[in-house]
Design an enzyme around this catalytic site. Structure first.
Site, short mmCIF file in Angstrom:
data_model
loop_
_atom_site.label_atom_id
_atom_site.label_comp_id
_atom_site.label_asym_id
_atom_site.label_seq_id
_atom_site.Cartn_x
_atom_site.Cartn_y
_atom_site.Cartn_z
N PHE A 88 0.74 -1.28 -0.07
CA PHE A 88 -0.09 -0.05 0.07
C PHE A 88 0.93 1.16 0.07
CE2 PHE A 88 -3.19 -3.35 0.71
CZ PHE A 88 -4.01 -2.62 0.39
N HIS A 89 0.38 2.46 -0.05
CA HIS A 89 1.05 3.66 -0.15
C HIS A 89 1.77 3.82 1.01
CE1 HIS A 89 -2.85 4.91 1.54
NE2 HIS A 89 -2.44 5.98 1.90
#
Length: 160
Positions: free
Chosen positions: A72-73
């Site tokens: 994920f980011h």
């Protein structure tokens, strides 16, 4: 469709074929479009998933990533070793790395995230994570399995 995972894989393939200039160009395009630092030296599989367009993802060159890994980011994967060292951060197959996670291989040692592990959002991982384990927190620690319904009922009865 253009996505950071595909550009990263292409840059990695170019690097492996000793097309260093092309690898750097693809890395730069990835950074300009998606704001992610994804070096071509990373050993990775094509089926990696960088969620949220890999915004803020930074990965050290001495990293090896398995199949079907989901990142994920705002994730940082770092290694406290010089580029090209035999020590790496190894991420197994089917690993999920949540938003804001920091994984740091420390002191000339390799660090391994086992197959099927889950790293919870904002965790800081500085030690190996066994296969199938879920870790959360700072520093990351394994979470315990939820109590079964029968053990919760027994516990509530004994507290009366």
């Amino acid at each position: 469709m253009l996505n950071p995972s595909y550009l990263w894989w292409l840059s990695s393939q170019a690097y492996q074929r000793k097309m260093y200039f092309m690898a750097r160009i693809l890395k730069a395009i990835n950074f300009l479009i998606f704001h992610a630092i994804l070096p071509p030296e990373v050993e990775m599989e094509k089926d990696i998933k960088l969620q949220h367009y890999a915004l803020g993802v930074v990965i050290h060159c001495n990293t090896k990533i398995g199949h079907r890994v989901e990142i994920f980011h705002n994730v940082t994967i770092a290694a406290n070793v010089p580029i090209g060292s035999e020590h790496k951060v190894f991420i197994g197959d089917d690993v999920i790395i949540g938003t804001g996670v920091v994984i740091v291989g420390r002191g000339y040692q390799s660090l391994t995230i086992g197959n099927g592990a889950i790293i919870g959002a904002n965790a800081v991982v500085t030690k190996d994570v066994p296969p199938g384990q879920t870790v959360v927190g700072v520093p990351a620690k394994p979470i315990q399995k939820a109590l079964s319904t029968s053990s919760m009922n027994d516990e509530s009865v004994s507290n009366r």
